[in-house]
Scaffold this motif. Structure first.
Motif, PDB file in Angstrom:
ATOM      1  N   TRP A  19     -17.689 116.955  -0.059  1.00  0.00           N
ATOM      2  CA  TRP A  19     -16.430 117.642  -0.379  1.00  0.00           C
ATOM      3  C   TRP A  19     -15.243 116.777   0.046  1.00  0.00           C
ATOM      4  O   TRP A  19     -15.363 115.944   0.956  1.00  0.00           O
ATOM      5  N   PRO A  20     -14.086 116.965  -0.573  1.00  0.00           N
ATOM      6  CA  PRO A  20     -12.875 116.245  -0.125  1.00  0.00           C
ATOM      7  C   PRO A  20     -12.583 116.566   1.345  1.00  0.00           C
ATOM      8  O   PRO A  20     -12.777 117.703   1.793  1.00  0.00           O
ATOM      9  N   TRP A  21     -12.105 115.562   2.106  1.00  0.00           N
ATOM     10  CA  TRP A  21     -11.946 115.763   3.548  1.00  0.00           C
ATOM     11  C   TRP A  21     -10.972 116.885   3.897  1.00  0.00           C
ATOM     12  O   TRP A  21     -11.208 117.589   4.895  1.00  0.00           O
ATOM     13  N   PRO A  22      -9.882 117.137   3.133  1.00  0.00           N
ATOM     14  CA  PRO A  22      -9.031 118.284   3.515  1.00  0.00           C
ATOM     15  C   PRO A  22      -9.779 119.613   3.447  1.00  0.00           C
ATOM     16  O   PRO A  22      -9.577 120.497   4.286  1.00  0.00           O
ATOM     17  N   LEU A  23     -10.663 119.735   2.458  1.00  0.00           N
ATOM     18  CA  LEU A  23     -11.427 120.971   2.337  1.00  0.00           C
ATOM     19  C   LEU A  23     -12.455 121.084   3.463  1.00  0.00           C
ATOM     20  O   LEU A  23     -12.651 122.160   4.044  1.00  0.00           O
ATOM     21  N   ARG A  24     -13.103 119.953   3.814  1.00  0.00           N
ATOM     22  CA  ARG A  24     -14.044 119.967   4.939  1.00  0.00           C
ATOM     23  C   ARG A  24     -13.332 120.335   6.239  1.00  0.00           C
ATOM     24  O   ARG A  24     -13.853 121.101   7.051  1.00  0.00           O
ATOM     25  N   LEU A  25     -12.142 119.781   6.401  1.00  0.00           N
ATOM     26  CA  LEU A  25     -11.360 120.076   7.606  1.00  0.00           C
ATOM     27  C   LEU A  25     -10.987 121.550   7.671  1.00  0.00           C
ATOM     28  O   LEU A  25     -11.060 122.179   8.732  1.00  0.00           O
ATOM     29  N   LEU A  26     -10.607 122.114   6.523  1.00  0.00           N
ATOM     30  CA  LEU A  26     -10.248 123.526   6.478  1.00  0.00           C
ATOM     31  C   LEU A  26     -11.444 124.410   6.822  1.00  0.00           C
ATOM     32  O   LEU A  26     -11.339 125.348   7.632  1.00  0.00           O
ATOM     33  N   VAL A  27     -12.598 124.111   6.231  1.00  0.00           N
ATOM     34  CA  VAL A  27     -13.800 124.897   6.508  1.00  0.00           C
ATOM     35  C   VAL A  27     -14.173 124.795   7.983  1.00  0.00           C
ATOM     36  O   VAL A  27     -14.539 125.788   8.633  1.00  0.00           O
ATOM     37  N   VAL A  46     -19.451 123.593  21.567  1.00  0.00           N
ATOM     38  CA  VAL A  46     -20.632 124.199  20.952  1.00  0.00           C
ATOM     39  C   VAL A  46     -20.402 124.463  19.467  1.00  0.00           C
ATOM     40  O   VAL A  46     -21.254 124.138  18.618  1.00  0.00           O
ATOM     41  N   PHE A  47     -19.252 125.014  19.125  1.00  0.00           N
ATOM     42  CA  PHE A  47     -19.001 125.355  17.717  1.00  0.00           C
ATOM     43  C   PHE A  47     -18.799 124.117  16.855  1.00  0.00           C
ATOM     44  O   PHE A  47     -19.292 124.054  15.719  1.00  0.00           O
ATOM     45  N   THR A  48     -18.078 123.112  17.364  1.00  0.00           N
ATOM     46  CA  THR A  48     -17.888 121.903  16.562  1.00  0.00           C
ATOM     47  C   THR A  48     -19.201 121.140  16.386  1.00  0.00           C
ATOM     48  O   THR A  48     -19.476 120.604  15.309  1.00  0.00           O
ATOM     49  N   SER A  49     -20.025 121.122  17.444  1.00  0.00           N
ATOM     50  CA  SER A  49     -21.316 120.435  17.343  1.00  0.00           C
ATOM     51  C   SER A  49     -22.233 121.130  16.345  1.00  0.00           C
ATOM     52  O   SER A  49     -22.894 120.479  15.525  1.00  0.00           O
ATOM     53  N   VAL A  71     -11.729 126.953  10.065  1.00  0.00           N
ATOM     54  CA  VAL A  71     -12.014 128.381   9.899  1.00  0.00           C
ATOM     55  C   VAL A  71     -13.259 128.770  10.686  1.00  0.00           C
ATOM     56  O   VAL A  71     -13.289 129.803  11.372  1.00  0.00           O
ATOM     57  N   TYR A  72     -14.280 127.928  10.624  1.00  0.00           N
ATOM     58  CA  TYR A  72     -15.533 128.213  11.332  1.00  0.00           C
ATOM     59  C   TYR A  72     -15.317 128.253  12.843  1.00  0.00           C
ATOM     60  O   TYR A  72     -15.743 129.196  13.531  1.00  0.00           O
ATOM     61  N   VAL A  73     -14.645 127.246  13.379  1.00  0.00           N
ATOM     62  CA  VAL A  73     -14.469 127.160  14.829  1.00  0.00           C
ATOM     63  C   VAL A  73     -13.577 128.285  15.351  1.00  0.00           C
ATOM     64  O   VAL A  73     -13.907 128.954  16.337  1.00  0.00           O
ATOM     65  N   VAL A  74     -12.453 128.522  14.675  1.00  0.00           N
ATOM     66  CA  VAL A  74     -11.535 129.569  15.136  1.00  0.00           C
ATOM     67  C   VAL A  74     -12.181 130.948  15.029  1.00  0.00           C
ATOM     68  O   VAL A  74     -12.050 131.779  15.939  1.00  0.00           O
ATOM     69  N   SER A  75     -12.899 131.204  13.941  1.00  0.00           N
ATOM     70  CA  SER A  75     -13.575 132.496  13.786  1.00  0.00           C
ATOM     71  C   SER A  75     -14.637 132.679  14.858  1.00  0.00           C
ATOM     72  O   SER A  75     -14.787 133.768  15.434  1.00  0.00           O
ATOM     73  N   GLY A  76     -15.389 131.605  15.136  1.00  0.00           N
ATOM     74  CA  GLY A  76     -16.404 131.689  16.179  1.00  0.00           C
ATOM     75  C   GLY A  76     -15.807 131.970  17.551  1.00  0.00           C
ATOM     76  O   GLY A  76     -16.318 132.793  18.301  1.00  0.00           O
TER      77      GLY A  76
END
Length: 199
Positions: free
Chosen positions: A161-169, A145-148, A172-177
């Motif tokens: 955005w550069p892919w490392p930054l997208r991956l980081l965001v 659900v969170f990744t989708s 952070v979003y998935v783990v926080s959720g």
């Protein structure tokens, strides 16, 4: 002249004297849930055995037990019961308890304490974990659900955005959720998560 001794507190109500019942102390149950580091299970069980032997020496102690984790879990529950708040307070203020707590901090990752008084103390023992596949399935569903939602909402906004930054965001979003949602989901679906386990 004689003086009548009063065995119970009394109060005047009009021309009569009404006796007020004296509140009796109620038993208190404390449950401490600790997530133990995987490599420290043996050390923690030795520590818990020492603590159970130690707390048993205190006046008013009514018993204790250690509930071990189920499959795919590292959470132990140490449950102990005292005759009343006063007896519990003696244990909680003791130097022996402080010393014991100093020893356990390095063994655990998380700790929660719950307290029950009176009749509710009979229901204070936490339920044992249910089948591991149910927890796994709930976690996979939540991650999906969170990744989708991240792909649908955030990627159009940060796609350049550069892919490392997208991956980081994304991480952070998935783990926080998950950190916010999983405790609530576990409570809401507690019956399903714990059901179907053979005793």
């Amino acid at each position: 002249m004689t003086t009548r001794l009063r065995s119970l507190p009394e109060r005047l109500t009009g021309n009569t004297v009404a006796r007020q019942p004296v509140a009796r102390p109620e038993p208190v149950t404390i449950t401490v849930a600790r997530v133990v580091r995987p490599e420290q299970h043996d050390a923690f069980e030795r520590w818990a055995a020492d603590v159970q032997e130690l707390v048993a020496r205190f006046p008013g102690h009514l018993g204790s037990s250690l509930l071990r984790p189920g499959p795919a879990s590292d959470e132990y529950h140490l449950v102990y019961r005292f005759r009343d708040d006063e007896s519990l307070a003696v244990w909680e203020r003791s130097e022996e308890r402080r010393t014991a707590l100093d020893r356990v901090h390095r063994l655990v990752e998380d700790e929660r304490v719950s307290r029950a008084v009176g009749l509710e103390s009979f229901f204070a023992v936490p339920a044992r974990p249910g089948p591991a596949w149910r927890s796994w399935l709930l976690t996979v569903a939540a991650v999906l659900v969170f990744t989708s939602s991240f792909q649908l909402v955030a990627v159009p906004l940060i796609g350049d955005w550069p892919w490392p930054l997208r991956l980081l965001v994304s991480a952070v979003y998935v783990v926080s959720g998950l950190r916010v949602a999983m405790p609530r989901l576990s409570r809401w679906l507690g019956g399903w998560l714990q059901g179907g386990r053979r005793r």
